[in-house]
Motif scaffolding. Structure first.
Motif, mmCIF file in Angstrom:
data_model
loop_
_atom_site.group_PDB
_atom_site.id
_atom_site.type_symbol
_atom_site.label_atom_id
_atom_site.label_comp_id
_atom_site.label_asym_id
_atom_site.label_seq_id
_atom_site.Cartn_x
_atom_site.Cartn_y
_atom_site.Cartn_z
ATOM 1 N N HIS A 8 -12.064 25.934 41.219
ATOM 2 C CA HIS A 8 -11.005 25.255 41.980
ATOM 3 C C HIS A 8 -9.761 25.035 41.107
ATOM 4 N N GLY A 48 -6.885 34.709 61.337
ATOM 5 C CA GLY A 48 -6.775 34.865 59.890
ATOM 6 C C GLY A 48 -7.607 36.024 59.367
ATOM 7 N N ARG A 108 -0.491 31.714 57.827
ATOM 8 C CA ARG A 108 -1.926 31.585 57.552
ATOM 9 C C ARG A 108 -2.424 32.773 56.731
ATOM 10 N N GLN A 112 -3.880 32.827 52.764
ATOM 11 C CA GLN A 112 -5.215 33.342 52.433
ATOM 12 C C GLN A 112 -5.137 34.432 51.370
ATOM 13 N N SER A 115 -4.487 32.999 48.023
ATOM 14 C CA SER A 115 -5.659 32.303 47.481
ATOM 15 C C SER A 115 -6.645 33.260 46.829
ATOM 16 N N ASN A 596 -16.346 33.826 57.078
ATOM 17 C CA ASN A 596 -14.959 33.449 56.807
ATOM 18 C C ASN A 596 -14.726 33.473 55.298
ATOM 19 N N ASP A 598 -12.469 32.153 53.585
ATOM 20 C CA ASP A 598 -12.078 30.832 53.074
ATOM 21 C C ASP A 598 -13.300 30.045 52.604
ATOM 22 N N ASP A 599 -14.392 30.176 53.343
ATOM 23 C CA ASP A 599 -15.616 29.446 52.978
ATOM 24 C C ASP A 599 -16.173 29.941 51.649
ATOM 25 N N VAL A 601 -14.421 31.421 49.210
ATOM 26 C CA VAL A 601 -13.502 30.996 48.146
ATOM 27 C C VAL A 601 -13.736 29.534 47.795
ATOM 28 N N GLN A 602 -13.942 28.705 48.807
ATOM 29 C CA GLN A 602 -14.166 27.282 48.572
ATOM 30 C C GLN A 602 -15.467 27.042 47.800
ATOM 31 N N ALA A 606 -12.488 32.649 44.411
ATOM 32 C CA ALA A 606 -11.886 33.928 44.782
ATOM 33 C C ALA A 606 -12.415 35.065 43.913
#
Length: 806
Positions: A8, A48, A108, A112, A115, A596, A598-599, A601-602, A606
């Motif tokens: 992060h 996205g 959006r 992404q 990120s 997704n 994003d999930d 990466v979180q 990445a």
């Protein structure tokens, strides 16, 4: 002990630094060697990115980062293909202006992509809906129009009876509108067309000059569909009228036992009063009008049709009277809208003939001679001798084709002809969200182009962008915008209200990236000369026909106009496989298997996502998503992170690792360039295993590993570089070089056997003498030889030592 890796903080830190330093900005120093890497710019939907997007983006990001370290001036741009139907449909459904929908979707998508740490040159970002961009799309259209390659033609379109709008073939499913489910009918409308067929031969021929993977070249050639054959005239009985057909098999004319014409063929209406079963014909035409071209030709399994009562044709080579049918598998938009049917040698014609009990005549012998054509279709015989064909009997097919062409031309009933499956490009949409076509219609002067000084012709702001009831674009209702003056005579005129299709902006976007802020031209001649052609273009196989064909056509036209310096836009084209769900099926909401990014990466970072998408399997093949695989890649990056705890201070390579280091540099360097990203990562994994086995890694070895891994996992490697005191940034580093001589192992591990059974292994020098190897081997297994007499000593160089003893 080094702190645990926190993706992060690390990823946000380096993304901010890269942005501030404009780390990946392409230089305008045109004296440097260049590398132009291109990925297909996305259509920014409200949903996205999905996990399929990062696969091609990461692949070319890896190559771009590597080439920068090798001293290249790299152009790796990104933009937005933002006009088109999906946005407009969403806007209509949710009552949000398409411009606002597009702005939100782009924001959006961009967030992404950033990120994920891609090295795009964001200063060159483009958007097809930006007037500064579509000014030049309109400018290219005017060039096409003035060259006679843009024209208007009456065309049947798919018309939704509920949405009151024309639909693309892809929007019609089983005869109904994909969006609302209402019946779709065929409606004739005047459409703008682009004459891509003028470039058909060049589009095939010039594939020899580019480095495309073979399946891409094959798909291009198949879509263009060049064939050599003959046009033949079939006279209508008792009428001064002929039906012209095109055939690649003029040798089979004696086997033509009936004709089929499209339900839209103009001769049907011309002889309406003479057709004895008009009501039946009309009913069939209405049914055919409810199908798309795709459904009529690709999906139709059960053949349908109606004979034209009271009409027949004459086979020109034998004078026999044959019936004329209508059937929806014949399209007016392909060829002449009429075919001759040879059921003994064509599967489709055979199926039709069997259903309607029509005669069949075999005219080419098979390998086993004549067959029972009533039992099985005797199709597409390309070799063999002619039978039942009068003056062709006994000839081979190839010879018969030429003799029949000579006969047709001598008798004035036909001629040689080169034909293409490729059709001219339907270039207009009855929609709001697209580029306005810069043409006005004057009753006196006809279709007149705007002067270039009036570009861009702006898309007007509207309160309502709902489709109209009469099939016109929503722009047609804007009378203040529509009514104008003719640029030619100054009289009253009306603007074109159809807009361009989504394909327009994507047909030249790669040119604008070279000089995106130019106000005077689509790009400067200097920029185009330096950057073109695109060195490496990657995209999906689904775009290797239409998009690739359209953009090559526009580029070739601009080359002929002296606007671009190269015949071809892209030197190299590759394609990637899809990422499937964990169940091996295509990802979709209905299947519940969408992942997704994003999930990921979180949860994992990445760099983990990038590494996993490159490690998932062969780049050109589809691969199933695996959560365990993602976790494995995270563990790999953590092992890279923890190497700092066993790092020694030496800047060079340790003697026992030198060969391995040079081998790894060579493999990673070559695999990145040949789409073998998974094996490159595997090589780095193996190298790390060796470091942990010896519980040490020199600073020099660690720095080389960090540099090799940087294109795949840029955030963690920049952080590690800083932690261990590396100079500057990794992205500014020089790519490691290998010494070919040092990639060859100087030692080899051999098996040591006693009486044919392996008892130990021994590492020896490749150049060690036989006596030295035998002495080392006997010393290694001394305990196994105790109390035994050695009878024989065998050494197979570089492989085994076998001691025979009793």
């Amino acid at each position: 002990m080094a702190e645990m890796y926190n993706h992060h903080t690390v990823e946000k830190k380096w993304q901010k630094i890269w942005e501030e330093e404009k780390a990946f900005q392409a230089s305008e120093d045109y004296s440097k060697p260049k590398f132009y890497a291109l990925v297909e710019f996305p259509y920014p939907s409200g949903q996205g990115l999905h996990v399929g997007h990062p696969r091609p983006y990461t692949a070319l990001d890896i190559v771009s980062r590597k080439r920068r370290m090798q001293g290249y001036n790299v152009l790796f741009p990104m933009g937005w293909d933002a006009f088109g139907l999906p946005t407009e449909n969403y806007a209509i459904k949710n009552h949000i202006h398409p411009k606002i929908v597009t702005k939100n979707n782009v924001a959006r998508f961009k967030g992404q992509l950033q990120s994920l740490g891609y090295s795009f040159d964001w200063d060159r970002e483009i958007n097809t809906t930006d007037p500064d961009y579509y000014k030049w799309t309109q400018w290219i259209f005017l060039k096409l129009f003035n060259a006679g390659l843009a024209y208007k033609k009456e065309m049947p379109i798919n018309w939704c009876t509920s949405c009151k709008v024309g639909l693309a073939n892809e929007e019609v499913v089983n005869g109904v509108c994909e969006r609302c489910g209402a019946p779709v009918v065929r409606k004739v409308k005047s459409e703008w067309m682009l004459k891509i067929t003028e470039y058909a031969d060049k589009l095939i021929k010039d594939l020899d000059d580019v480095d495309y993977i073979e399946k891409v070249k094959v798909s291009q050639k198949n879509w263009i569909g060049r064939s050599e054959g003959a046009e033949v005239d079939f006279a209508l009985k008792d009428k001064d009228e002929k039906l012209r057909v095109y055939t690649t098999r003029p040798d089979t004319l004696f086997g033509a036992t009936y004709m089929v014409i499209s339900p839209e063929h103009p001769l049907i209406d011309k002889y309406k009063d003479e057709i004895t079963n008009w009501d039946e014909i009309q009913k069939y035409r209405e049914m055919a009008a409810r199908k798309s071209d795709f459904e009529r030709t690709e999906l139709a399994k059960d053949k349908t049709g109606v004979v034209l009562g009271g009409m027949s044709a004459i086979n020109p080579v034998n004078g026999k009277e044959i019936p004329v049918w209508i059937s929806d598998y014949v399209l007016m938009s392909y060829g002449t809208g009429a075919i001759m049917a040879v059921p003994a040698h064509d599967t489709r014609d055979w199926e039709f003939a069997k259903k309607f009990d029509l005669p069949m005549i075999q005219v080419v012998e098979g390998k086993e001679g004549p067959v029972d054509i009533n039992e099985a279709a005797f199709t597409d015989v390309a070799t063999g001798k002619m039978i039942n064909s009068e003056f062709l009997n006994g000839l081979e097919v190839t010879e018969a084709k030429e003799k029949m062409k000579d006969f047709l031309e001598e008798k004035g009933i036909g001629n040689r002809k080169v034909n293409y499956k490729l059709r001219d490009w339907v270039f207009s949409r009855q929609r709001y969200w697209g580029e306005p076509i810069p043409i006005v219609h004057c009753e006196k002067c006809g279709y007149v182009p705007l002067d270039e000084s009036e570009l861009p012709l702006l898309l007007p702001e509207v309160d309502s962008y709902m489709p109209t009831d009469n099939g016109e674009s929503p722009l047609a209702a804007m009378t203040d915008w529509v009514n104008t003056t003719c640029p030619c005579c100054g009289g009253p005129a009306k603007r074109e209200t159809d807009t361009m299709p989504q394909w327009a902006g994507s047909s030249w976007y790669f040119l604008r990236y070279t000089d995106p802020h130019n106000k005077e031209a689509l790009a400067s001649k200097e920029a185009l000369k330096y950057w073109l052609p695109v060195d490496w273009y990657n995209g999906g196989m689904e775009h290797t026909t239409l998009h690739l064909l359209y953009s090559r056509f526009w580029h070739k036209f601009l080359y002929d106009q002296g606007i671009v310096p190269t015949k071809e836009p892209y030197q190299r084209r590759t394609s990637h496989g899809m990422i499937l769900g964990e169940n091996g099926e295509k990802m979709s909401k209905s299947r519940g298997n969408v992942v997704n990014p994003d999930d990921i990466v979180q949860a994992y970072g990445a760099d983990t996502l990038r590494t996993y998408e490159m490690f998932i399997g062969a780049f050109d093949l589809s691969a199933s998503w695996s959560e365990d695989g993602v976790k494995g890649c995270r563990r790999f990056l953590e092992r890279v992170w923890k190497l700092q705890t066993i790092m020694t201070g030496e800047e060079g390579y340790s003697a026992d690792m030198e060969t391995k280091m040079h081998q790894t540099i060579k493999k990673v360097s070559q695999d990145f360039e040949s789409l073998k990203y998974n094996t490159a990562i595997a090589a780095m994994m193996a190298l790390i295993n060796d470091f942990y086995k010896k519980n040490a890694v020199t600073k020099g070895e660690y720095k080389t590993l960090i540099t090799l891994l940087n294109p795949v996992a840029p955030h963690i490697t920049e952080e590690l570089w800083q932690i261990i005191g590396g100079e500057g940034r990794v992205y500014l580093n020089t790519w490691p070089e290998y010494d070919e001589a040092k990639t060859v192992e100087s030692t080899v591990e051999i098996a040591v056997q006693v009486n044919g059974k392996t008892r130990a292994t021994l590492k020896i020098g490749k150049e060690d003498a036989k006596d030295d190897v035998l002495a080392k081997a006997k010393e290694t297994i001394a305990d196994k030889l105790e109390g035994k007499n050695i009878i024989k000593e065998i050494y197979v160089p570089g492989r085994i030592v076998n001691i025979v003893a009793k």
